[in-house]
Write a protein that holds these residues in place. Structure first.
Motif, PDB file in Angstrom:
ATOM      1  N   MET A  88     -69.008   4.786  53.911  1.00  0.00           N
ATOM      2  CA  MET A  88     -69.585   5.987  54.534  1.00  0.00           C
ATOM      3  C   MET A  88     -69.203   6.076  56.009  1.00  0.00           C
ATOM      4  N   ALA A  89     -69.264   4.948  56.696  1.00  0.00           N
ATOM      5  CA  ALA A  89     -68.907   4.935  58.118  1.00  0.00           C
ATOM      6  C   ALA A  89     -67.453   5.355  58.303  1.00  0.00           C
ATOM      7  N   GLN A  90     -66.585   4.856  57.441  1.00  0.00           N
ATOM      8  CA  GLN A  90     -65.156   5.182  57.556  1.00  0.00           C
ATOM      9  C   GLN A  90     -64.868   6.646  57.268  1.00  0.00           C
ATOM     10  N   TRP A  91     -65.481   7.197  56.252  1.00  0.00           N
ATOM     11  CA  TRP A  91     -65.153   8.562  55.838  1.00  0.00           C
ATOM     12  C   TRP A  91     -65.984   9.642  56.511  1.00  0.00           C
ATOM     13  N   GLU A  92     -67.176   9.290  56.969  1.00  0.00           N
ATOM     14  CA  GLU A  92     -68.066  10.295  57.551  1.00  0.00           C
ATOM     15  C   GLU A  92     -68.172  10.220  59.078  1.00  0.00           C
ATOM     16  N   ILE A  93     -68.206   9.024  59.636  1.00  0.00           N
ATOM     17  CA  ILE A  93     -68.425   8.861  61.075  1.00  0.00           C
ATOM     18  C   ILE A  93     -67.116   8.711  61.843  1.00  0.00           C
ATOM     19  N   LEU A  98     -63.304   9.761  66.306  1.00  0.00           N
ATOM     20  CA  LEU A  98     -61.903   9.867  66.729  1.00  0.00           C
ATOM     21  C   LEU A  98     -61.597  11.248  67.310  1.00  0.00           C
ATOM     22  N   GLU A  99     -62.162  12.261  66.709  1.00  0.00           N
ATOM     23  CA  GLU A  99     -61.939  13.639  67.167  1.00  0.00           C
ATOM     24  C   GLU A  99     -62.487  13.873  68.575  1.00  0.00           C
ATOM     25  N   MET A 100     -63.562  13.192  68.906  1.00  0.00           N
ATOM     26  CA  MET A 100     -64.200  13.387  70.212  1.00  0.00           C
ATOM     27  C   MET A 100     -63.424  12.764  71.369  1.00  0.00           C
ATOM     28  N   HIS A 101     -62.335  12.053  71.068  1.00  0.00           N
ATOM     29  CA  HIS A 101     -61.567  11.408  72.143  1.00  0.00           C
ATOM     30  C   HIS A 101     -60.928  12.422  73.093  1.00  0.00           C
ATOM     31  N   CYS A 102     -60.856  13.672  72.674  1.00  0.00           N
ATOM     32  CA  CYS A 102     -60.228  14.673  73.536  1.00  0.00           C
ATOM     33  C   CYS A 102     -61.252  15.624  74.163  1.00  0.00           C
ATOM     34  N   ASP A 103     -62.507  15.189  74.219  1.00  0.00           N
ATOM     35  CA  ASP A 103     -63.525  15.979  74.908  1.00  0.00           C
ATOM     36  C   ASP A 103     -63.082  16.205  76.355  1.00  0.00           C
ATOM     37  N   PRO A 104     -63.383  17.363  76.928  1.00  0.00           N
ATOM     38  CA  PRO A 104     -62.951  17.629  78.307  1.00  0.00           C
ATOM     39  C   PRO A 104     -63.655  16.774  79.368  1.00  0.00           C
ATOM     40  N   VAL A 105     -64.768  16.132  79.022  1.00  0.00           N
ATOM     41  CA  VAL A 105     -65.530  15.360  80.006  1.00  0.00           C
ATOM     42  C   VAL A 105     -65.273  13.860  79.810  1.00  0.00           C
ATOM     43  N   ALA A 106     -64.886  13.208  80.899  1.00  0.00           N
ATOM     44  CA  ALA A 106     -64.537  11.790  80.859  1.00  0.00           C
ATOM     45  C   ALA A 106     -65.685  10.917  80.340  1.00  0.00           C
ATOM     46  N   ASN A 111     -67.345   7.041  76.279  1.00  0.00           N
ATOM     47  CA  ASN A 111     -68.305   6.629  75.260  1.00  0.00           C
ATOM     48  C   ASN A 111     -67.668   6.585  73.873  1.00  0.00           C
ATOM     49  N   VAL A 112     -66.655   7.407  73.654  1.00  0.00           N
ATOM     50  CA  VAL A 112     -65.877   7.316  72.414  1.00  0.00           C
ATOM     51  C   VAL A 112     -65.172   5.958  72.378  1.00  0.00           C
ATOM     52  N   ALA A 113     -64.548   5.575  73.491  1.00  0.00           N
ATOM     53  CA  ALA A 113     -63.867   4.277  73.552  1.00  0.00           C
ATOM     54  C   ALA A 113     -64.853   3.136  73.279  1.00  0.00           C
ATOM     55  N   LYS A 114     -66.019   3.199  73.887  1.00  0.00           N
ATOM     56  CA  LYS A 114     -67.050   2.180  73.651  1.00  0.00           C
ATOM     57  C   LYS A 114     -67.476   2.183  72.182  1.00  0.00           C
ATOM     58  N   GLY A 115     -67.663   3.378  71.639  1.00  0.00           N
ATOM     59  CA  GLY A 115     -68.066   3.507  70.240  1.00  0.00           C
ATOM     60  C   GLY A 115     -67.036   2.927  69.287  1.00  0.00           C
ATOM     61  N   LEU A 116     -65.762   3.172  69.574  1.00  0.00           N
ATOM     62  CA  LEU A 116     -64.701   2.607  68.731  1.00  0.00           C
ATOM     63  C   LEU A 116     -64.732   1.086  68.789  1.00  0.00           C
ATOM     64  N   GLY A 117     -65.021   0.545  69.968  1.00  0.00           N
ATOM     65  CA  GLY A 117     -65.154  -0.896  70.099  1.00  0.00           C
ATOM     66  C   GLY A 117     -66.321  -1.438  69.292  1.00  0.00           C
ATOM     67  N   ILE A 132     -57.683   3.631  64.528  1.00  0.00           N
ATOM     68  CA  ILE A 132     -58.352   3.301  65.793  1.00  0.00           C
ATOM     69  C   ILE A 132     -57.352   2.967  66.896  1.00  0.00           C
ATOM     70  N   VAL A 133     -56.383   2.118  66.584  1.00  0.00           N
ATOM     71  CA  VAL A 133     -55.401   1.712  67.600  1.00  0.00           C
ATOM     72  C   VAL A 133     -54.676   2.908  68.217  1.00  0.00           C
ATOM     73  N   PRO A 134     -54.170   3.857  67.413  1.00  0.00           N
ATOM     74  CA  PRO A 134     -53.453   4.979  68.046  1.00  0.00           C
ATOM     75  C   PRO A 134     -54.309   5.777  69.039  1.00  0.00           C
ATOM     76  N   ILE A 135     -55.584   5.958  68.725  1.00  0.00           N
ATOM     77  CA  ILE A 135     -56.471   6.706  69.627  1.00  0.00           C
ATOM     78  C   ILE A 135     -56.763   5.889  70.882  1.00  0.00           C
ATOM     79  N   LEU A 136     -57.027   4.607  70.716  1.00  0.00           N
ATOM     80  CA  LEU A 136     -57.266   3.772  71.893  1.00  0.00           C
ATOM     81  C   LEU A 136     -56.023   3.697  72.785  1.00  0.00           C
ATOM     82  N   GLU A 137     -54.854   3.683  72.176  1.00  0.00           N
ATOM     83  CA  GLU A 137     -53.611   3.668  72.971  1.00  0.00           C
ATOM     84  C   GLU A 137     -53.493   4.953  73.794  1.00  0.00           C
ATOM     85  N   LEU A 138     -53.813   6.075  73.187  1.00  0.00           N
ATOM     86  CA  LEU A 138     -53.822   7.345  73.923  1.00  0.00           C
ATOM     87  C   LEU A 138     -54.835   7.298  75.063  1.00  0.00           C
TER      88      LEU A 138
END
Length: 169
Positions: A88-93, A98-106, A111-117, A132-138
């Protein structure tokens, strides 16, 4: 505790909106407690209940104009994921996070980076490496230094975690 005593249905019908609403409270300690409460509700009432009842409401908060609400929603779903079964975590959360990594506010992005960790160790290496790795690299190249910092922190932590998993198998 209240959810357990009152029952799933009563809680869902009468108190759920209130609990999610606390993610937008003016007082930061209440917002933080609300995120932790949503994790506890997920653990108590189950992944499926959480996906059906909590997630739609938290997703609405993630679209709110206030970055504070979005930031707390990111924190909440990260915590909720840790109380869910991996599937459920993989498919729903994870896709939402991952999508929130491009929010306009730092602040939301770091917090997305922390959440991925936080959620990364739950998943198998292919999910980690493929999603996860590709988003963290970005995020490690983000224009904001705090986002870069937390992306590096999460990346280093997850890298060590998965390296240990591989070495122990």
């Amino acid at each position: 505790l209240l959810a357990k005593q009152l029952g799933k249905e009563f809680f869902t019908d009468r108190l759920l909106s209130l609990c999610v609403g606390w993610l937008g409270d003016d007082i930061s300690s209440i917002r933080e407690a609300a995120a932790k409460d949503l994790k506890e509700l997920t653990a108590l009432l189950g992944s499926e209940w959480s996906v059906q009842n909590l997630l739609p409401r938290v997703k609405q908060v993630m679209e709110h104009p206030s970055y504070l609400r979005r930031m707390n929603a990111v924190r909440a779903i990260s915590l909720m994921a840790t109380a869910m079964d991996v599937y459920m975590a993989q498919w729903e959360i994870l896709p939402i996070l991952l999508e929130m990594h491009c929010d306009p506010v730092a602040n939301v992005r770091f917090n997305v980076a922390k959440g991925l960790g936080m959620v990364g160790p739950m998943f198998n290496p292919s999910v980690y490496e493929g999603q996860i790795v590709p988003i963290l690299e970005l995020m490690k190249e983000d224009c904001d230094r705090d986002v870069r910092y937390f992306a590096c922190q999460s990346s280093d932590s997850l890298s060590a975690n998965f390296e240990n998993k591989l070495n122990n198998h």
